[in-house]
Design an enzyme around this catalytic site. Structure first.
Site: not given
Ligand code: 5GP
Length: 186
Positions: A48-49, A104-105, A108, A136, A157, A164, A170
């Protein structure tokens, strides 16, 4: 969340305001429009990000894109990766010979998109590029390079603008660092 329910109060700091995000998303859309001129890429949103980012980005891309949505799972409700990636909901789009942009959000460790882009390669996509709001790069555990990045973020974070913690935050219009007291035991 804080007693009066103000999500913004749970942020340690704001990294990017709504205005800064919109500016970066608009210029990324213009870049993609130029780079893919004459093509009809398939854009795959990782739910969902990436949902907010995706919806804003496609409105800045002046090309006949096809929009697809998948759900991948690697994180549970925590803040660290397990390294295991599972397709919860796949796309039924045949990507054979297509130019694919994975949206993508945040990237990482890279496990999620490394696994997913390998799956798309097996399905014979003509090209696969990674588009991400946040990156990142210093946290990478696999060899994965993002092709389009709005912002590089520090090792913290972050939540907001689609990202989220335990399915909250969100809908914050900005991106910020979540106060560790929200997820660390007292
Ligand atoms: P990777 O497989 O690259 O380690 O993880 C990618 C996924 O981890 C992202 O789609 C996102 O769901 C989650 N993730 C990684 N870092 C963060 C972060 O700082 N904040 C949030 N909310 N999610 C993150």
């Amino acid at each position: 969340m804080s007693q009066d329910g103000k999500m913004r109060d749970d942020l340690q700091c704001v990294l990017y305001t709504s205005e800064q995000i919109q500016e970066a998303v608009a210029s990324m859309g213009e870049r993609i429009t130029k780079d893919y001129a004459g093509k009809s890429p398939v854009m795959i949103c990782i739910l969902k990000g990436a949902s907010l980012f995706f919806c804003d980005l496609i409105r800045h891309i002046d090309l006949p894109v096809r929009c697809e949505f998948v759900i991948l799972s690697s994180y549970q409700d925590g803040v660290s990766t397990t390294g295991r990636v599972r397709i919860v909901q796949d796309t039924d789009c045949d990507v054979t010979g297509k130019d694919v942009l994975i949206v993508e959000d945040i990237v990482d460790t890279g496990f999620t998109l490394h696994t997913f882009s390998k799956m798309l390669a097996i399905r014979n996509a003509a090209s696969i590029k990674i588009v991400t709001l946040l990156d990142k790069p210093h946290r990478r555990k696999v060899d994965l390079k993002s092709d389009y990045v709005c912002f590089e973020v520090p090792d913290a974070f972050v939540v907001g603008y689609g990202l989220d913690y335990a399915d909250k935050y969100r809908n914050l219009p900005m991106v910020g660092v979540l106060d560790p007291k929200i997820y660390e035991p007292a």
